[in-house]
Design an enzyme around this catalytic site. Structure first.
Site, mmCIF file in Angstrom:
data_model
loop_
_atom_site.group_PDB
_atom_site.id
_atom_site.type_symbol
_atom_site.label_atom_id
_atom_site.label_comp_id
_atom_site.label_asym_id
_atom_site.label_seq_id
_atom_site.Cartn_x
_atom_site.Cartn_y
_atom_site.Cartn_z
ATOM 1 N N ASP A 1 1.662 2.627 3.691
ATOM 2 C CA ASP A 1 0.742 3.933 3.301
ATOM 3 C C ASP A 1 1.564 5.231 3.517
ATOM 4 O O ASP A 1 1.004 6.140 3.814
ATOM 5 C CB ASP A 1 -0.576 3.884 4.327
ATOM 6 C CG ASP A 1 -1.708 4.978 3.913
ATOM 7 O OD1 ASP A 1 -1.516 5.297 2.872
ATOM 8 O OD2 ASP A 1 -2.381 5.203 4.874
ATOM 9 N N HIS B 1 -10.576 1.274 1.778
ATOM 10 C CA HIS B 1 -10.220 2.338 2.943
ATOM 11 C C HIS B 1 -11.553 2.118 3.599
ATOM 12 O O HIS B 1 -12.420 2.414 3.288
ATOM 13 C CB HIS B 1 -10.149 3.570 2.320
ATOM 14 C CG HIS B 1 -9.889 4.794 3.290
ATOM 15 N ND1 HIS B 1 -8.651 5.203 3.639
ATOM 16 C CD2 HIS B 1 -10.644 5.063 4.387
ATOM 17 C CE1 HIS B 1 -8.675 6.368 4.755
ATOM 18 N NE2 HIS B 1 -9.909 6.196 4.980
ATOM 19 N N LYS C 1 -9.402 0.306 -5.822
ATOM 20 C CA LYS C 1 -9.451 0.726 -4.236
ATOM 21 C C LYS C 1 -10.759 1.063 -4.274
ATOM 22 O O LYS C 1 -11.242 2.159 -5.128
ATOM 23 C CB LYS C 1 -8.340 1.647 -4.394
ATOM 24 C CG LYS C 1 -8.266 2.366 -3.219
ATOM 25 C CD LYS C 1 -7.709 1.815 -1.766
ATOM 26 C CE LYS C 1 -7.893 2.373 -0.640
ATOM 27 N NZ LYS C 1 -6.745 2.928 -0.250
ATOM 28 N N HIS D 1 -4.731 -0.640 5.818
ATOM 29 C CA HIS D 1 -4.197 0.098 6.779
ATOM 30 C C HIS D 1 -4.900 0.311 8.126
ATOM 31 O O HIS D 1 -5.553 1.139 8.582
ATOM 32 C CB HIS D 1 -3.804 1.590 6.472
ATOM 33 C CG HIS D 1 -4.853 2.415 5.546
ATOM 34 N ND1 HIS D 1 -5.989 2.216 6.126
ATOM 35 C CD2 HIS D 1 -4.774 2.963 4.541
ATOM 36 C CE1 HIS D 1 -7.015 3.073 5.065
ATOM 37 N NE2 HIS D 1 -6.060 3.364 4.260
ATOM 38 N N HIS E 1 1.742 5.445 -1.575
ATOM 39 C CA HIS E 1 1.222 6.723 -2.489
ATOM 40 C C HIS E 1 2.476 7.167 -3.086
ATOM 41 O O HIS E 1 3.447 7.606 -2.398
ATOM 42 C CB HIS E 1 0.569 7.653 -1.768
ATOM 43 C CG HIS E 1 -0.699 7.189 -1.072
ATOM 44 N ND1 HIS E 1 -2.108 7.262 -1.761
ATOM 45 C CD2 HIS E 1 -1.015 6.522 -0.093
ATOM 46 C CE1 HIS E 1 -2.940 6.797 -0.985
ATOM 47 N NE2 HIS E 1 -2.368 6.189 0.240
ATOM 48 N N HIS F 1 0.740 -1.065 -0.130
ATOM 49 C CA HIS F 1 -0.241 -0.124 0.051
ATOM 50 C C HIS F 1 0.957 1.089 -0.095
ATOM 51 O O HIS F 1 1.472 1.735 1.202
ATOM 52 C CB HIS F 1 -0.992 0.074 1.215
ATOM 53 C CG HIS F 1 -2.000 1.118 1.224
ATOM 54 N ND1 HIS F 1 -3.174 0.900 1.479
ATOM 55 C CD2 HIS F 1 -1.736 2.346 1.192
ATOM 56 C CE1 HIS F 1 -3.585 1.991 1.207
ATOM 57 N NE2 HIS F 1 -2.939 3.288 1.048
HETATM 58 O O1 DOR Z 1 -3.320 9.584 5.429
HETATM 59 C C1 DOR Z 1 -3.691 9.302 4.463
HETATM 60 N N1 DOR Z 1 -3.037 9.756 3.451
HETATM 61 N N2 DOR Z 1 -4.738 8.581 4.356
HETATM 62 C C2 DOR Z 1 -5.310 8.002 3.033
HETATM 63 O O2 DOR Z 1 -6.092 7.338 2.884
HETATM 64 C C3 DOR Z 1 -4.766 8.728 1.934
HETATM 65 C C4 DOR Z 1 -3.508 9.277 2.066
HETATM 66 C C5 DOR Z 1 -3.079 10.014 0.878
HETATM 67 O O3 DOR Z 1 -3.397 9.983 -0.100
HETATM 68 O O4 DOR Z 1 -2.353 11.248 1.368
HETATM 69 ZN ZN ZN Z 2 -3.339 5.179 1.565
#
Ligand code: DOR
Ligand code: ZN
Length: 349
Positions: free
Chosen positions: A252, A136, A99, A174, A15, A13
């Site tokens: 995450d 999520h 997702k 998460h 970003h 997971h």
């Molecule tokens: O804290 C988070 N940041 N939770 C999420 O679900 C998305 C993520 C983000 O894309 O910044």
């Molecule tokens: Zn995330």
């Protein structure tokens, strides 16, 4: 233990963002992990297989020479995702999950799902072609306390969804509560969960104090689902170190520009990609379970996703290093979680 050698891990997971900012953070992940499930919450979100293919190519183009890394792409589920798009995604071989962001639950979730009933045809197609749903898991009702939104999601959304689609492979992403850990441990069928390093290391007190207990808001510790109280952290540690194949590593890691975190309306997301495996090692050591780290970080994820385990190995040494105060992030910079703090484990080059 002074040294730990294990199968090279994956991040289930992550970003990565896009453009120059993505090019700046990508090497931190690629140095640690062989593969990562890449989240689709770009602006605009990655809603089609064609967009996922193009994003994947941008990631590969940004990868520095000599780093061996495979991005595993995902689609962003909307009320309008068609069953044909799901079949295209599966057939592409590069999309490994879809997702579900409840609309408004978190960063860039405005195009998310307003009601699961609207997604029935897409979910049916995912069950038919066996493409996992990555969730999520938080309700978005204003009247539900932010700290209770994951717990409510289980009864209100997750259990009915899994009753309707009992063969759908689901990753509860998460997880942050003892209720989620308990549900995933004992539920029937094909379900897994990712757990972040920060939810294993910190409880919600850390949002309002530093490591020595000095008060003051710490926006870099703000993420969603938000950090919970200590009893939940203990339950997550127990789940992660239990040896259950249902729990696996997902950082995450979610980079944001420093100014957007240190703001009157700070963004949710903690950047941990530069120190992820070292932070997990810290957490597992605290639980007296370093011997369980390899399975959690390197075996359970690929087994759940039906992918081969990595052939390569990595080495962690007990050697302190200090996290940088800031990291370049496109035209701006970001502050990594735990900036300036010492970490007891070092990933050998
Ligand atoms: O804290 C988070 N940041 N939770 C999420 O679900 C998305 C993520 C983000 O894309 O910044
Ligand atoms: Zn995330």
């Amino acid at each position: 233990m002074q040294e730990l050698t294990m199968t090279r891990p994956d991040d289930w997971h992550l970003h990565l963002r896009d453009g120059a900012a993505m090019a700046d953070v990508l090497p931190y992940t690629a140095r640690q992990f062989a593969r990562a499930i890449v989240m689709p919450n770009l602006k605009p979100p990655v809603t089609t297989t064609a967009a996922a293919q193009a994003y994947r190519q941008r990631i590969l183009d940004a990868l520095p020479a000599g780093l061996d890394f495979e991005p595993l792409m995902t689609l962003y589920l909307t009320d309008n995702t068609s069953p044909e798009e799901i079949r295209r995604a599966k057939a592409s071989g590069i999309v490994h999950g879809v997702k579900l962001y409840p609309a408004g639950a978190t960063t860039n979730s405005d195009s998310g799902v307003t009601s699961l009933a609207r997604c029935a045809a897409a979910l049916q197609a995912m069950q038919d072609v066996d493409l996992p749903l990555l969730i999520h898991g938080e309700v978005t009702h204003q009247h539900v306390d932010v700290f209770d939104r994951e717990k409510f999601f289980i009864d209100e959304q997750l259990i009915p969804l899994r009753r309707q689609f009992p063969d759908l492979r689901v990753v509860f992403e998460h997880i942050t509560t003892k209720e989620a850990a308990q549900y995933v441990s004992s539920a029937e069928g094909r379900i897994g969960a990712t757990i972040t390093a920060h939810h294993l290391l910190y409880n919600r007190t850390r949002l309002f104090t530093d490591a020595e207990g000095r008060t003051g808001m710490r926006p870099h510790f703000y993420c969603l689902p938000v950090l919970k109280r200590e009893t939940h952290r203990q339950a997550l540690l127990t789940a992660a170190t239990s040896g259950s194949p249902r729990f696996f590593l997902g950082t995450d890691s979610a980079p944001h520009p420093k100014g957007e975190k240190e703001s009157a309306c700070g963004c949710a997301g903690c950047f941990t990609a530069a120190s992820a495996i070292e932070m997990y090692a810290m957490a597992f050591e605290e639980a007296g379970a370093l011997d369980k780290l390899e399975a959690f970080a390197s075996h359970h994820g690929p087994d759940f996703y039906g992918l081969p385990r990595n052939a390569g190995r990595v080495r962690l040494r007990r050697a302190e290093w200090r996290l940088p105060a800031e990291i370049k992030f496109g035209a701006t910079s970001l502050v990594p979680l735990g900036a300036g703090e010492l970490l007891p484990w070092t990933l050998a080059a």
